[in-house]
Design a protein around this motif. Structure first.
Motif, PDB file in Angstrom:
ATOM      1  N   SER A 197       0.828  -1.207   0.000  1.00 38.21           N
ATOM      2  CA  SER A 197       0.000   0.000   0.000  1.00 38.21           C
ATOM      3  C   SER A 197       0.865   1.261   0.000  1.00 38.21           C
ATOM      4  O   SER A 197       1.868   1.349   0.689  1.00 38.21           O
ATOM      5  CB  SER A 197      -0.948  -0.009   1.192  1.00 38.21           C
ATOM      6  OG  SER A 197      -0.252   0.358   2.324  1.00 38.21           O
ATOM      7  N   GLY A 198       0.456   2.205  -0.824  1.00 36.24           N
ATOM      8  CA  GLY A 198       1.154   3.490  -0.887  1.00 36.24           C
ATOM      9  C   GLY A 198       2.403   3.468  -1.753  1.00 36.24           C
ATOM     10  O   GLY A 198       3.121   4.462  -1.833  1.00 36.24           O
ATOM     11  N   CYS A 199       2.715   2.360  -2.410  1.00 36.17           N
ATOM     12  CA  CYS A 199       3.934   2.309  -3.229  1.00 36.17           C
ATOM     13  C   CYS A 199       3.572   2.357  -4.705  1.00 36.17           C
ATOM     14  O   CYS A 199       2.516   1.886  -5.106  1.00 36.17           O
ATOM     15  CB  CYS A 199       4.688   1.009  -3.025  1.00 36.17           C
ATOM     16  SG  CYS A 199       5.000   0.650  -1.333  1.00 36.17           S
ATOM     17  N   ASP A 200       4.505   2.883  -5.490  1.00 41.16           N
ATOM     18  CA  ASP A 200       4.365   2.763  -6.938  1.00 41.16           C
ATOM     19  C   ASP A 200       4.984   1.428  -7.329  1.00 41.16           C
ATOM     20  O   ASP A 200       5.406   0.660  -6.476  1.00 41.16           O
ATOM     21  CB  ASP A 200       5.101   3.908  -7.622  1.00 41.16           C
ATOM     22  CG  ASP A 200       4.510   5.238  -7.183  1.00 41.16           C
ATOM     23  OD1 ASP A 200       3.284   5.298  -7.003  1.00 41.16           O
ATOM     24  OD2 ASP A 200       5.293   6.189  -7.006  1.00 41.16           O
ATOM     25  N   GLY A 201       5.098   1.202  -8.620  1.00 39.85           N
ATOM     26  CA  GLY A 201       5.763  -0.030  -9.077  1.00 39.85           C
ATOM     27  C   GLY A 201       7.256   0.046  -8.824  1.00 39.85           C
ATOM     28  O   GLY A 201       7.746   0.958  -8.156  1.00 39.85           O
ATOM     29  N   LEU A 202       7.970  -0.913  -9.362  1.00 39.81           N
ATOM     30  CA  LEU A 202       9.429  -0.924  -9.216  1.00 39.81           C
ATOM     31  C   LEU A 202      10.043  -0.100 -10.331  1.00 39.81           C
ATOM     32  O   LEU A 202       9.854  -0.410 -11.504  1.00 39.81           O
ATOM     33  CB  LEU A 202       9.962  -2.353  -9.351  1.00 39.81           C
ATOM     34  CG  LEU A 202       9.702  -3.357  -8.251  1.00 39.81           C
ATOM     35  CD1 LEU A 202      10.462  -4.639  -8.531  1.00 39.81           C
ATOM     36  CD2 LEU A 202      10.111  -2.807  -6.906  1.00 39.81           C
ATOM     37  N   THR A 203      10.760   0.933  -9.932  1.00 42.95           N
ATOM     38  CA  THR A 203      11.416   1.738 -10.960  1.00 42.95           C
ATOM     39  C   THR A 203      12.869   1.932 -10.576  1.00 42.95           C
ATOM     40  O   THR A 203      13.243   1.756  -9.418  1.00 42.95           O
ATOM     41  CB  THR A 203      10.745   3.124 -11.090  1.00 42.95           C
ATOM     42  OG1 THR A 203      10.663   3.691  -9.788  1.00 42.95           O
ATOM     43  CG2 THR A 203       9.369   3.060 -11.700  1.00 42.95           C
ATOM     44  N   GLY A 204      13.675   2.295 -11.551  1.00 42.04           N
ATOM     45  CA  GLY A 204      15.084   2.569 -11.277  1.00 42.04           C
ATOM     46  C   GLY A 204      15.989   1.557 -11.937  1.00 42.04           C
ATOM     47  O   GLY A 204      15.568   0.825 -12.837  1.00 42.04           O
ATOM     48  N   GLU A 205      17.203   1.542 -11.438  1.00 44.83           N
ATOM     49  CA  GLU A 205      18.242   0.741 -12.058  1.00 44.83           C
ATOM     50  C   GLU A 205      18.940  -0.042 -10.970  1.00 44.83           C
ATOM     51  O   GLU A 205      19.157   0.495  -9.884  1.00 44.83           O
ATOM     52  CB  GLU A 205      19.246   1.726 -12.659  1.00 44.83           C
ATOM     53  CG  GLU A 205      19.917   1.195 -13.859  1.00 44.83           C
ATOM     54  CD  GLU A 205      20.871   2.203 -14.463  1.00 44.83           C
ATOM     55  OE1 GLU A 205      20.399   3.148 -15.126  1.00 44.83           O
ATOM     56  OE2 GLU A 205      22.076   2.004 -14.263  1.00 44.83           O
ATOM     57  N   MET A 206      19.265  -1.277 -11.211  1.00 52.00           N
ATOM     58  CA  MET A 206      19.985  -2.003 -10.169  1.00 52.00           C
ATOM     59  C   MET A 206      20.903  -3.092 -10.696  1.00 52.00           C
ATOM     60  O   MET A 206      20.738  -3.582 -11.806  1.00 52.00           O
ATOM     61  CB  MET A 206      19.006  -2.554  -9.142  1.00 52.00           C
ATOM     62  CG  MET A 206      18.108  -3.643  -9.620  1.00 52.00           C
ATOM     63  SD  MET A 206      17.112  -4.261  -8.259  1.00 52.00           S
ATOM     64  CE  MET A 206      18.319  -4.743  -7.056  1.00 52.00           C
ATOM     65  N   THR A 207      21.853  -3.444  -9.831  1.00 53.35           N
ATOM     66  CA  THR A 207      22.701  -4.609 -10.103  1.00 53.35           C
ATOM     67  C   THR A 207      22.446  -5.587  -8.968  1.00 53.35           C
ATOM     68  O   THR A 207      21.957  -5.197  -7.906  1.00 53.35           O
ATOM     69  CB  THR A 207      24.203  -4.250 -10.101  1.00 53.35           C
ATOM     70  OG1 THR A 207      24.494  -3.600  -8.876  1.00 53.35           O
ATOM     71  CG2 THR A 207      24.576  -3.381 -11.270  1.00 53.35           C
ATOM     72  N   PHE A 208      22.798  -6.850  -9.188  1.00 52.00           N
ATOM     73  CA  PHE A 208      22.525  -7.874  -8.173  1.00 52.00           C
ATOM     74  C   PHE A 208      23.813  -8.464  -7.643  1.00 52.00           C
ATOM     75  O   PHE A 208      24.828  -8.488  -8.333  1.00 52.00           O
ATOM     76  CB  PHE A 208      21.632  -8.972  -8.771  1.00 52.00           C
ATOM     77  CG  PHE A 208      20.222  -8.505  -8.892  1.00 52.00           C
ATOM     78  CD1 PHE A 208      19.346  -8.641  -7.828  1.00 52.00           C
ATOM     79  CD2 PHE A 208      19.795  -7.866 -10.044  1.00 52.00           C
ATOM     80  CE1 PHE A 208      18.056  -8.155  -7.911  1.00 52.00           C
ATOM     81  CE2 PHE A 208      18.504  -7.381 -10.134  1.00 52.00           C
ATOM     82  CZ  PHE A 208      17.637  -7.526  -9.063  1.00 52.00           C
ATOM     83  N   PRO A 209      23.748  -8.971  -6.401  1.00 44.81           N
ATOM     84  CA  PRO A 209      24.917  -9.669  -5.865  1.00 44.81           C
ATOM     85  C   PRO A 209      25.306 -10.830  -6.777  1.00 44.81           C
ATOM     86  O   PRO A 209      24.465 -11.346  -7.531  1.00 44.81           O
ATOM     87  CB  PRO A 209      24.434 -10.197  -4.510  1.00 44.81           C
ATOM     88  CG  PRO A 209      23.039  -9.752  -4.305  1.00 44.81           C
ATOM     89  CD  PRO A 209      22.598  -8.968  -5.494  1.00 44.81           C
ATOM     90  N   GLY A 210      26.550 -11.232  -6.686  1.00 43.60           N
ATOM     91  CA  GLY A 210      27.102 -12.238  -7.594  1.00 43.60           C
ATOM     92  C   GLY A 210      26.349 -13.561  -7.569  1.00 43.60           C
ATOM     93  O   GLY A 210      25.757 -13.954  -6.557  1.00 43.60           O
ATOM     94  N   ASP A 211      26.398 -14.241  -8.694  1.00 44.16           N
ATOM     95  CA  ASP A 211      25.715 -15.518  -8.856  1.00 44.16           C
ATOM     96  C   ASP A 211      26.261 -16.563  -7.861  1.00 44.16           C
ATOM     97  O   ASP A 211      27.469 -16.775  -7.764  1.00 44.16           O
ATOM     98  CB  ASP A 211      25.948 -16.002 -10.294  1.00 44.16           C
ATOM     99  CG  ASP A 211      25.196 -17.267 -10.574  1.00 44.16           C
ATOM    100  OD1 ASP A 211      24.042 -17.157 -10.992  1.00 44.16           O
ATOM    101  OD2 ASP A 211      25.741 -18.362 -10.332  1.00 44.16           O
ATOM    102  N   LYS A 212      25.340 -17.213  -7.177  1.00 41.53           N
ATOM    103  CA  LYS A 212      25.725 -18.168  -6.128  1.00 41.53           C
ATOM    104  C   LYS A 212      26.399 -19.407  -6.735  1.00 41.53           C
ATOM    105  O   LYS A 212      27.433 -19.862  -6.229  1.00 41.53           O
ATOM    106  CB  LYS A 212      24.472 -18.560  -5.336  1.00 41.53           C
ATOM    107  CG  LYS A 212      24.718 -19.486  -4.168  1.00 41.53           C
ATOM    108  CD  LYS A 212      23.626 -19.345  -3.129  1.00 41.53           C
ATOM    109  CE  LYS A 212      22.341 -20.071  -3.475  1.00 41.53           C
ATOM    110  NZ  LYS A 212      22.444 -21.535  -3.383  1.00 41.53           N
ATOM    111  N   SER A 213      25.837 -19.956  -7.790  1.00 39.83           N
ATOM    112  CA  SER A 213      26.412 -21.175  -8.384  1.00 39.83           C
ATOM    113  C   SER A 213      27.824 -20.910  -8.910  1.00 39.83           C
ATOM    114  O   SER A 213      28.732 -21.724  -8.727  1.00 39.83           O
ATOM    115  CB  SER A 213      25.541 -21.649  -9.556  1.00 39.83           C
ATOM    116  OG  SER A 213      24.306 -22.097  -9.090  1.00 39.83           O
ATOM    117  N   ILE A 214      28.002 -19.767  -9.571  1.00 36.60           N
ATOM    118  CA  ILE A 214      29.326 -19.450 -10.134  1.00 36.60           C
ATOM    119  C   ILE A 214      30.305 -19.145  -9.002  1.00 36.60           C
ATOM    120  O   ILE A 214      31.488 -19.508  -9.064  1.00 36.60           O
ATOM    121  CB  ILE A 214      29.215 -18.275 -11.136  1.00 36.60           C
ATOM    122  CG1 ILE A 214      28.326 -18.680 -12.314  1.00 36.60           C
ATOM    123  CG2 ILE A 214      30.596 -17.826 -11.622  1.00 36.60           C
ATOM    124  CD1 ILE A 214      28.070 -17.578 -13.332  1.00 36.60           C
TER     125      ILE A 214
END
Ligand code: S3P
Length: 432
Positions: A12-29
């Motif tokens: 409640s009270g939030c817009d959608g997901l906006t912006g730019e992001m990177t993710f933590p490194g791949d777990k399997s790799i």
């Protein structure tokens, strides 16, 4: 008895997901970078390693086996010991919650002529290990277990290569056998029953090892020196999956994701979302350390249900609980079959997914080997559980964002296994 922790989630009270992001490194790799780096001739450097508890256990186990691993600012430096250079650990190795660590390191320990015990938490102690015990024993190692479960006691030695076809399409089993094959005499050939993730094969190739991949036949041919790694781990596609799903489902979303791993044995979920009608654009891509990676832009989409092929099940195995969440918001029926492997993950992920989504009002039917979701349903807040499984915690959190009202998620802290800061990252983007 201590109270279980609870997190309240609401959109409640939030817009959608906006912006730019990177993710933590791949777990399997990350697991593989550490394990294979420890077998190399010389010093490897690894950046953007996965920050969760699972990969931390791999670092601890390698240190217990005499490998020097140093964390410097944002990189890990490790001194390779060669293929059979581990030293006998003082006590039991604690693999925590990590099936990948357990199964891969057992393959390496099978080539070392000392005895090591591997143990883990309650979840890991309930998971099947015969799948690695059988092939490693036929190569000549000795593996004692508690009826096919941890604790597992591995006594290694001089192994002989084998030709082996596992019953399940599992990258963990495949990698365990191939890693044992690196230290065995003669050829070891693995016949893959399905397209499981191929990070081990790619990394071995990047390290100069003469691995042969011929369709579903993968062959290693015993000892050959491995070049050290200079590895920059791409963002974890599985971690990104929760944000990709939320962006598809939440009105007003337009999310840019940079430098995420796009190895096609991992991106089945992307393929499925596209088939369902999702608006996902690949804006750039490159290959580094033999692993494809790139940028994606994801927007709110109108989705329809989908049926999965056997290969798609394998290529999206970790995202199937999340697919169920997305399917509740897609028109029509989504059917997942042939996914009985989900029952032996960190928890029984079929049961956990069905229980949580039913509690939120979804129309979902449990099958022995999957589930059927009939969409779309209006979800409403309720009480749900992580079942002490990081992926159930995160996929249920996405369902909670779609639901009307407040949802209480019990034991949310299990996200730390692969994605510490998951909730803060999600909240940051929602309120950004
Ligand atoms: C993994 C392989 C998969 C996956 C797990 C990580 C790996 O398991 O579910 O999260 O890194 O090799 P299986 O290979 O047993 O399917």
């Amino acid at each position: 008895m201590s109270e279980k922790s609870v997190k309240t989630i609401s959109h409640s009270g939030c817009d959608g997901l906006t912006g730019e992001m990177t993710f933590p490194g791949d777990k399997s790799i990350s697991h593989r970078g550490l394990l294979l780096g420890s077998l190399a001739e010389g010093r490897s450097t690894l950046t953007n390693l996965a920050p969760g508890e699972d990969v931390g256990r791999t670092v601890d186990c390698l240190r217990a086996l005499g490998v020097t691993v140093v964390e410097e600012e944002n990189k890990f430096v490790l001194e390779g010991q060669g293929l059979r250079g581990f030293t006998e650990p003082k006590g039991s190795l604690d693999a925590g919650n990590s099936g990948t660590l357990t199964r891969l390191i057992a393959g390496i320990l099978a080539t070392h002529s000392f005895t090591t015990e591997i143990d883990g938490d309650d979840s890991l102690r309930s998971r099947p290990m015969e799948r690695i015990i059988d092939p490693l024993e036929s190569m000549g190692a000795k593996l004692d277990s508690r009826e096919g479960k941890l604790p597992l006691v591995v006594t290694g030695g001089d192994l002989q290569g084998i030709e082996y076809r596992p019953e399940v399409a599992s990258a963990q089993v495949k990698s365990s056998v191939l890693l044992a094959g690196l230290g065995a005499s003669g050829k070891t050939t693995l016949l893959e029953p399905g397209p499981s993730r191929d990070h081990t094969e790619r990394m071995l190739e990047a390290m100069g090892y003469p691995i042969r991949v011929d369709g579903d036949r993968i062959t290693v041919s015993g000892p050959h020196p491995l070049d050290p790694l200079k590895l920059k781990v791409p963002g974890d596609f599985s971690s990104a999956g929760y944000f990709i799903a939320a962006a598809c489902l939440l009105e007003g979303s337009e999310l840019t994701i940079r430098n995420v791993g796009l190895n096609e044995t991992r991106t089945g979920f992307l393929e499925l979302l596209t088939e369902m009608g999702a608006s996902i654009e690949l804006t750039s891509s490159e290959e580094r350390n033999r692993e494809p990676r790139g940028d994606l832009v994801v927007s709110k989409s109108d989705l329809s249900g989908v049926s999965l092929t056997e290969d798609q099940v394998v290529k999206s195995i970790d995202e199937l609980p999340l697919l169920a969440v997305v399917a509740t918001q897609a028109d029509g029926v989504t059917e997942v079959r042939g996914a009985e492997e989900l029952r032996v993950k960190e928890t029984d992920r079929i049961k956990a997914t069905v229980t949580n989504l039913k509690n939120l009002g979804a129309d979902i039917e449990e099958l022995p080997d999957g589930f059927i979701v009939r969409g779309r349903s209006k979800l409403s807040g309720g009480r749900v559980e992580s079942f002490r499984d990081h992926r159930i915690a995160m996929s249920t959190a996405v369902a909670a964002l779609v639901a009307e009202g407040e949802t209480e998620l019990v034991e949310p802290e299990w996200v730390e296994v692969s994605f510490p800061g998951f909730f803060e990252t999600m909240e940051g983007l929602l309120h950004g």
